[in-house]
Each structure stands twice: as structure tokens, then as C-alpha cells.
Design an enzyme around this catalytic site. Structure first.
Site, PDB file in Angstrom:
ATOM      1  N   VAL A  20      -9.250   7.888   9.248  1.00  0.00           N
ATOM      2  CA  VAL A  20     -10.058   7.779   8.022  1.00  0.00           C
ATOM      3  C   VAL A  20     -11.473   7.277   8.278  1.00  0.00           C
ATOM      4  O   VAL A  20     -12.333   7.384   7.406  1.00  0.00           O
ATOM      5  CB  VAL A  20      -9.379   6.881   6.947  1.00  0.00           C
ATOM      6  CG1 VAL A  20      -8.082   7.493   6.457  1.00  0.00           C
ATOM      7  CG2 VAL A  20      -9.181   5.450   7.459  1.00  0.00           C
ATOM      8  N   ASN A  52      -5.046   3.643   1.325  1.00  0.00           N
ATOM      9  CA  ASN A  52      -4.134   2.602   1.808  1.00  0.00           C
ATOM     10  C   ASN A  52      -4.363   2.216   3.268  1.00  0.00           C
ATOM     11  O   ASN A  52      -4.104   1.073   3.639  1.00  0.00           O
ATOM     12  CB  ASN A  52      -2.686   3.071   1.618  1.00  0.00           C
ATOM     13  CG  ASN A  52      -1.707   2.177   2.337  1.00  0.00           C
ATOM     14  OD1 ASN A  52      -1.410   1.069   1.890  1.00  0.00           O
ATOM     15  ND2 ASN A  52      -1.225   2.625   3.491  1.00  0.00           N
ATOM     16  N   TYR A  65     -10.841  -9.190   8.406  1.00  0.00           N
ATOM     17  CA  TYR A  65      -9.919  -8.621   7.409  1.00  0.00           C
ATOM     18  C   TYR A  65     -10.289  -9.069   5.993  1.00  0.00           C
ATOM     19  O   TYR A  65     -10.409  -8.267   5.071  1.00  0.00           O
ATOM     20  CB  TYR A  65      -8.485  -9.046   7.752  1.00  0.00           C
ATOM     21  CG  TYR A  65      -7.433  -8.458   6.850  1.00  0.00           C
ATOM     22  CD1 TYR A  65      -6.917  -7.178   7.082  1.00  0.00           C
ATOM     23  CD2 TYR A  65      -6.947  -9.162   5.752  1.00  0.00           C
ATOM     24  CE1 TYR A  65      -5.949  -6.634   6.255  1.00  0.00           C
ATOM     25  CE2 TYR A  65      -5.975  -8.620   4.918  1.00  0.00           C
ATOM     26  CZ  TYR A  65      -5.477  -7.358   5.177  1.00  0.00           C
ATOM     27  OH  TYR A  65      -4.527  -6.812   4.356  1.00  0.00           O
ATOM     28  N   LYS A  91     -11.581  -6.832   2.703  1.00  0.00           N
ATOM     29  CA  LYS A  91     -10.896  -6.758   1.415  1.00  0.00           C
ATOM     30  C   LYS A  91     -11.795  -7.232   0.274  1.00  0.00           C
ATOM     31  O   LYS A  91     -11.750  -6.683  -0.827  1.00  0.00           O
ATOM     32  CB  LYS A  91      -9.585  -7.535   1.453  1.00  0.00           C
ATOM     33  CG  LYS A  91      -8.564  -6.958   2.443  1.00  0.00           C
ATOM     34  CD  LYS A  91      -8.246  -5.480   2.160  1.00  0.00           C
ATOM     35  CE  LYS A  91      -7.132  -4.950   3.040  1.00  0.00           C
ATOM     36  NZ  LYS A  91      -6.799  -3.531   2.737  1.00  0.00           N
TER      37      LYS A  91
HETATM   38  C1  BGC Z   1      -1.965  -9.205   5.016  1.00  0.00           C
HETATM   39  C2  BGC Z   1      -0.642  -9.812   5.438  1.00  0.00           C
HETATM   40  C3  BGC Z   1      -0.429 -11.141   4.731  1.00  0.00           C
HETATM   41  C4  BGC Z   1      -0.679 -11.048   3.231  1.00  0.00           C
HETATM   42  C5  BGC Z   1      -0.627 -12.396   2.545  1.00  0.00           C
HETATM   43  C6  BGC Z   1      -2.012  -9.135   3.515  1.00  0.00           C
HETATM   44  O1  BGC Z   1      -3.167  -8.535   3.079  1.00  0.00           O
HETATM   45  O2  BGC Z   1      -2.104  -7.916   5.606  1.00  0.00           O
HETATM   46  O3  BGC Z   1      -0.620  -9.993   6.840  1.00  0.00           O
HETATM   47  O4  BGC Z   1       0.914 -11.572   4.940  1.00  0.00           O
HETATM   48  O5  BGC Z   1      -1.927 -10.449   3.000  1.00  0.00           O
HETATM   49  O6  BGC Z   1      -1.365 -13.384   3.209  1.00  0.00           O
END
Ligand code: BGC
Length: 269
Positions: free
Chosen positions: A68, A94, A167, A171
């Protein structure tokens, strides 16, 4: 009387659908009557198995490999899906990864690779979907909207997460991407929403739920008292993709057993 399935006659692209949350979403959409393009990057065997499972249950699906984060791959995936199903009504963004590292050790590659998949991938797929939605316009026999985009975000859209700065940043970005796109597209009857899963037991967080010790620690963060299952997210995706949620756009639906309720404040403060 048998009601018409919620997504009858519609077609969907689900990215990262070979495993985990994506696979559960693909299954749920197919069970609700949608034809599904199962996108994967490396999980070819799992994706084929999922296709067979969906077909055995009377659904319609095919598998399509694409990274992607690559513009040409994404274009080819949409071309193939449109050729096969005639159009695309639903995109579920996703595909996502985690590459964890303490901040001071995080390599530029780990930052760039994660953002390329988790954020740029959502941009490239959404753009391709929007172009198709605008070309086709509303097909009222299928849906009140010209198209629906569901971005898979995370509770870490709003909860900072030490040791996972790439990460959590991706998000947070998905949240603003989704809301801005929703604002830009609403007048053209394209709905854009997100799902923010909490701790859903999949491979990505296996170390957080596999042992009893880890699970007990994790459950302290989940007021509802159970780790999530991928099917919990599949159900929410069906609702967001359907006309049942036709008046909703620009929102993140947190499906997290209460993880975003600051549970550490239950007995403190
Ligand atoms: C993560 C998981 C984590 C969850 C809650 C998700 O977005 O990918 O690794 O367990 O968030 O913290």
C-alpha cells in the site's frame, strides 16, 4: 421476511486482509453481502485460505497482492478490483505495522517505513477510492452514499504510547487525515470514518496477551474485562460501511472495551 443483507451488491477493498483484524473485517463484510478484494503484502497463503473460507460460506472474494505504500501497486489493485467487480463502494484502510524502539534508538528507516505503510498507504488507497467514487457517483440501489472509507486507527490515535512513537504518530495522523478528508468529501456524499481498536488479540500484540502474566497486566487497562477479538472490529466495520450509519462522517469509533476511559483513574486522582 428475510431482510436484504446490509451490504448487498456492494464491493469492498480491505487492505492488509490476510490476517488479524483485516481478515475479520473481510469476512464480516462478505457475510453482509459485499464482494471483497482481499489485499495482502506478504500473507499469500493466509489470504487464499480466507478467500476459500468466504467462498465456502457463499460469499464472493478474490486476493490481490499490493504494497500500500507504493503508488503503482495501489493503482494496479484498484484497476484489478474495478475490472472484477465493476466498481468499488467501500475501502477499509487496514494495513498497518508496528516497529517498536526506544526513542533514542529509533532508526530513520523504522520511522520512514512505518509512516509509509500506516499513513501514506492510507492516503494512496483513499485517493484511488475517492477517484472511483467521484467517477461513479451515488448508486441509490446500493447505498445512499457515493462511497465509504473506513480508516483503521487505534486507541493510540489519542493515547500517547512510550516506546512506540512512530506508531502513535501515524495513528494520530490517521485521525486528522480521516477528519480532513471527511470534511472535503462530505458534499460529494463520500463518508469517511475511522475505527480505533483497543487491544485486539492478533499477532501484532501477541506478547501483550499470550502469557497469563502479560494478559493480567493488559486487563488492568481494559475496564470491560476482556481482551478484544478481531470479530469485534469486523462488526463495527459492517455498520460503518452500511447505510445504518449514513449520517455519520468524520468520526473515530473507539472499539476498545473502555481503554480510552483513563481506567488508571478509577481508584486515583
Ligand atoms: C496496537 C496493539 C496494542 C493496542 C492497545 C494497537 O493499536 O497495535 O499492539 O495492544 O493498540 O495498546
Amino acid at each position: 421476511m428475510n431482510p436484504k443483507p446490509l451490504l448487498a451488491g456492494q464491493s469492498a477493498v480491505v487492505t492488509g486482509a490476510g490476517r488479524g483484524i483485516g481478515a475479520a473485517i473481510a469476512k464480516a463484510l462478505a457475510a453482509a453481502g459485499a464482494s471483497v478484494a482481499i489485499n495482502y503484502s506478504r500473507s499469500a497463503d493466509e489470504s487464499e485460505a480466507l478467500r476459500s473460507e468466504i467462498e465456502a460460506a457463499g460469499g464472493n472474494a478474490f486476493t490481490i497482492q499490493a504494497d500500500v505504500s507504493r503508488e503503482d501497486d495501489v493503482q494496479a489493485m484498484f484497476d484489478a478490483t474495478i475490472k472484477r467487480f465493476g466498481t468499488v463502494d467501500i475501502l477499509v484502510n487496514n494495513a498497518g505495522i508496528q516497529i517498536d524502539a526506544p526513542f533514542e534508538d529509533m532508526k530513520l528507516d523504522q520511522w520512514n517505513k512505518l509512516l509509509a505503510i500506516n499513513l501514506t498507504g492510507q492516503f494512496l488507497c483513499a485517493r484511488a477510492a475517492v477517484r472511483e467514487f467521484l467517477r461513479r457517483g451515488v448508486a441509490p440501489e446500493r447505498s445512499a452514499a457515493a462511497g465509504k472509507i473506513i480508516c483503521i486507527s487505534s486507541v493510540h490515535e489519542v493515547i500517547p504510547w512510550a516506546g512506540h512513537v512512530n506508531y502513535a504518530t501515524s495513528k494520530g495522523g490517521v485521525g486528522m487525515f480521516m477528519r480532513t478528508l471527511a470534511q472535503e468529501m462530505a458534499s460529494r456524499r463520500i463518508r469517511v470514518n475511522a475505527i480505533g481498536p483497543g487491544a485486539i488479540a492478533t499477532d501484532i500484540n501477541r506478547n501483550a496477551w499470550e502469557t497469563e502474566e502479560a494478559k493480567a497486566k493488559l486487563l488492568k487497562l481494559i475496564p470491560y474485562g476482556r481482551v478484544g477479538a478481531a470479530v469485534d472490529i469486523g462488526k463495527a466495520a459492517v455498520w460503518l460501511a452500511s447505510d445504518e450509519s449514513d449520517y455519520m462522517t468524520g468520526q473515530t469509533l473507539f472499539v476498545d472495551g473502555g481503554m480510552t476511559l483513563y481506567p488508571e483513574f478509577r481508584d486515583a486522582g
